[in-house]
Design a protein around this motif. Structure first.
Motif: not given
Length: 805
Positions: A393-397, A400-403, A410-415
């Motif tokens: 689900l994360l990868e789908q969202q 979609q968010g990037l598109k 901008s968009l931030v991803v934290m691992f």
């Protein structure tokens, strides 16, 4: 006077047999019809059949009489003939009554067959009495009685055959009835001629002999035979037509009952409409599905209780079904109790005689199915333990968010990875670890903003997707996460502190798509761990090289275990009271064939993560014991050998057996072995105590390494079978410059002595530190002030110097 000569016309004899066979078949067929009928129809069939069957039997008798040729003129009394006919009909009625019963008892068979036989005999001899001839009729008594017995026996057999064949249908039954009719016909004819065999005719005095009868007997016989066959034929034909009609009506009735059963007992709601949309019928399930009773359902259109968003679709489906095109769709209906019920509605045309007369609406409650589908869908896209979105689900969202991002956004991803989570799992169990993960998930939900995504990637890893966040805001947010998760967690009345390492990737700088961003954030997270954990790192391209080196090192570490590329260095432990070496700690080193000695800080954490620490630890234990026995064989005094047990080693089920086996293989005295554990092992008190007690029973010593840096409560110390505490070097290193460290070290020493434990101070590098420890009555010291860790050969020199000095 001599009796008259009797001759028979063979053609008429044969005709009498044919009539008897047809009458017998009629009896068999009529028996089935009487059995199947009920009420007035049953009586009509029984008396109608009796008339047809009786007429047939009488005709056989009459034709057989006409076949008899006497040399005198003969006539018949019409009234007596009529009486014989009535007797034949009554006898037939008795037979039909008997064979139409549900069960045929032996008593009923003999009584019914006997009455029928007596009736047929009475019909025969009454018919004989109707003859008007100039002669006396005499009966041989024996043959007369024999003929009656034959009549009774024939009747009993006939009744039994008719009873058994009454329900049989089809071509096989037809063949059986025809064969049985032929046999029964022969028997009836035989009975008649047995009676004629008992009869003699004696002419009157002066009787006139004639060459023939006054009537044309042959023509009369044919006429009677034809008329009788016609009557029997009509009866048989009527029976066949009635049976087929009955079968058709029965099938129609069965079909109607099946339809009614399907309609009224259907668990799905079924509502029928005419083409104008008016309700024509409603089944009981419609009441259960909607909650409205029949009158309420008929007073309004059910569509008005469905979701308004679906009205147009429902109307369209109805119109298509009214044109012969079935339709199916899902919607919701408002139950009378106010709850929404998910339904599947099917519209199908009602076709009668090729014409569409209306539409069936079949409503199936699919609420449970929808609920199950929702659960399955949730489980497919959410983590079962925490309820957070999973990787899928994360990868789908994220994709979609990037598109959806516009230019300049901008968009931030934290691992996030939980530091030392394996210690919690190994020491307190996976159930406790799961509770920790649930608490982490709850805190992350509280920390993020509306529109942010928190997902669990698996294990102790989490990912945050944070739209519209600048790099400066990402720093503030990362600090907020580290601080928020760093607050103590209260789980099962135990305070647990955790830290996390965070990798940060920013779109579009660190990746143009979902895969690249995730990879960059993951790489940055490993860089945060390499720098000491409990911190964040932004992704930099140079980190890829570090990750590659780490993967390369991991691969080489596996090979090192296989090739035994490890060696031990030994650091002495000195008694502060005597300055003598009383113990030695074995420290593992990796002798890389190309890189030389690899620092423990580079490969020990990697060995912990990969699980290779277990085989490495077992090798260290065996090699240290072997070396200690080697020094002892060289004449050096016994030394206490200290070996570190990793958390993973300690929680192996066979750790006690492994230690016992090593001691047995090397022959070392268990009292010379000291196993060092960390405070984290003591977090699960019950499991730890049982393992430690088992080790103590072997005779080995137990020490707590790096004391003061772990999570355990000091009150647990009195419950564990410990021998020694090792004060962590972080307290000893700044001993002379930090009054707090002085107080901590002094307190630990005093407390340990009160508990009956020895104390070893690690990291002693200066004389002043050693003097302070002596003043505090610390038992032993270890550190560079005494000696750095050295290979076995150099440590032998230290032992030699101590021995000679």
């Amino acid at each position: 006077m001599h009796s008259l000569t009797q001759t028979y016309h063979l053609t008429l004899v044969l005709l009498s047999y044919v009539i008897a066979a047809i009458a017998s078949y009629t009896a068999l067929d009529m028996g089935g019809r009487v059995t199947e009928a009920s009420g007035k129809s049953r009586h009509a069939w029984m008396w109608g059949g009796a008339c047809a069957m009786g007429t047939g039997i009488w005709s056989m008798h009459f034709i057989a009489m006409l076949a008899l040729h006497l040399p005198v003129t003969s006539t018949y009394d019409h009234w007596i003939v009529l009486i014989s006919i009535v007797i034949a009909i009554l006898a037939s009625a008795v037979a039909l009554f008997v064979i139409s019963r549900k069960q045929l008892a032996m008593s009923s068979l003999f009584v019914g067959g006997g009455l029928m036989g007596i009736g047929i005999a009475a019909m025969h001899y009454t018919g004989m009495a109707a003859m008007e001839i100039p002669a006396h009729i005499h009966y041989d008594p024996v043959r007369f009685v024999l003929s009656i017995f034959v009549a009774i026996a024939v009747s009993i057999v006939a009744v039994l055959i008719a009873f058994r064949l009454r329900h049989e249908q089809g071509s096989a039954a037809l063949r059986k009835k025809l064969a049985s009719g032929l046999v029964m016909g022969a028997a009836i004819v035989g009975m008649h001629y047995t009676g004629m065999w008992a009869t003699t005719f004696t002419p009157h005095e002066g009787a006139i002999f004639a060459g023939g009868k006054r009537m044309n007997a042959e023509l009369l016989a044919y006429a009677v035979g034809i008329l009788t066959c016609f009557i029997l034929g009509i009866a048989i034909y009527r029976a066949i037509i009635d049976r087929r009609l009955g079968e058709f009506l029965k099938k129609a009735k069965d079909s109607e009952q099946r339809y009614n059963s399907l309609y009224h007992n259907n668990l799905d709601a079924v509502i029928s409409y005419n083409l104008a949309g008016g309700i024509t019928s409603i089944n009981p399930a419609a009441v259960a599905t909607t909650g409205y009773d029949m009158d309420e359902l008929e007073s309004f259109q059910i569509a008005t209780k469905m979701s308004p968003d679906d009205w147009n679709q429902i109307v369209h489906s109805f119109r298509l079904a009214s044109k012969g095109i079935p339709q199916n769709s899902d919607t919701e209906i408002l139950h009378k109790n106010g709850q929404k019920v998910a339904i599947n509605i099917t519209h199908i045309p009602i076709v009668v005689n090729g014409e569409i007369e209306g539409v069936y609406a079949i409503l199936r409650d699919i609420t449970e199915r929808k609920r199950t589908e929702a659960i399955i869908n949730f489980q497919a896209f959410h983590d079962e333990l925490t309820g957070l979105p999973n990787r899928r689900l994360l990868e789908q969202q994220l994709d979609q968010g990037l598109k959806a991002l516009g230019e300049g956004q901008s968009l931030v991803v934290m691992f996030l990875d939980t530091d030392r989570f394996k210690v919690i799992n190994d020491s307190l169990g996976h159930g406790f670890g799961d509770k920790v993960l649930i608490s982490i998930a709850e805190r992350l939900r509280d920390l993020v903003r509306v529109g942010d995504t928190v997902a669990r990637m698996g294990g102790d890893e989490f990912t945050l997707v944070l739209p519209s966040l600048s790099q400066a805001e990402a720093i503030t947010f990362a600090d907020k996460v580290i601080d928020g998760l760093g607050q103590p967690l209260l789980i099962d009345d135990m305070e647990v502190r955790i830290t996390v390492s965070i990798g940060i990737a920013v779109y579009p700088k660190d990746g143009q798509d979902m895969t690249a961003l995730m990879r960059s954030a993951d790489t940055a997270m490993y860089a945060a761990k390499e720098k000491g954990k409990n911190q964040y790192r932004f992704y930099m391209s140079s980190m890829n090289e570090q990750v590659y080196e780490r993967l390369l090192l991991e691969n080489e570490l596996y090979k090192a275990v296989e090739r035994e590329e490890f060696m031990l260095h030994y650091q002495p432990q000195v008694s502060l009271a005597t300055n003598e070496i009383v113990g030695v700690e074995a420290l593992v080193r990796w002798k890389h064939p190309e890189k030389g000695l690899v620092p423990p800080g580079q490969f020990i954490p990697l060995a912990e993560e990969t699980g290779l620490i277990v085989p490495i630890g077992e090798w260290v234990l065996r090699e240290a014991c072997r070396q200690n026995m080697s020094w002892l064989a060289e004449g050096f005094p016994p030394l206490r050998m200290s070996v570190n047990l990793s958390t993973r080693q300690f929680w192996k089920k066979n750790i006690v057996e492994t230690v016992a086996q090593v001691l047995e293989e090397t022959g070392m005295d268990p009292a010379c072995l000291e196993l060092e554990i960390t405070e984290s092992i003591m977090m699960d008190v019950n499991r730890s105590i049982s393992t430690l007690q088992a080790l103590k029973e072997l005779g080995v010593h137990i020490a707590v390494d790096d004391f003061g840096t772990g999570y355990s409560s000091l009150t647990y110390l009195k419950r564990f079978p410990l021998d020694r505490l090792k004060i962590d070097q972080s307290f000893v290193r700044d001993l002379l410059h930090d009054s707090h460290n002085e107080a901590i070290v002094a307190t630990i020493i005093a407390m340990a002595h009160h508990l009956g434990l020895y104390v070893v101070a690690e990291g002693v590098e200066h004389l002043e530190e050693a003097n302070f420890l002596v003043d505090q009555k610390c038992d032993e010291a270890q550190g560079y002030y005494i000696s750095k860790p050295v290979p076995a050969d150099e440590f032998r020199k230290i032992l030699q110097a101590m021995k000679t000095g």
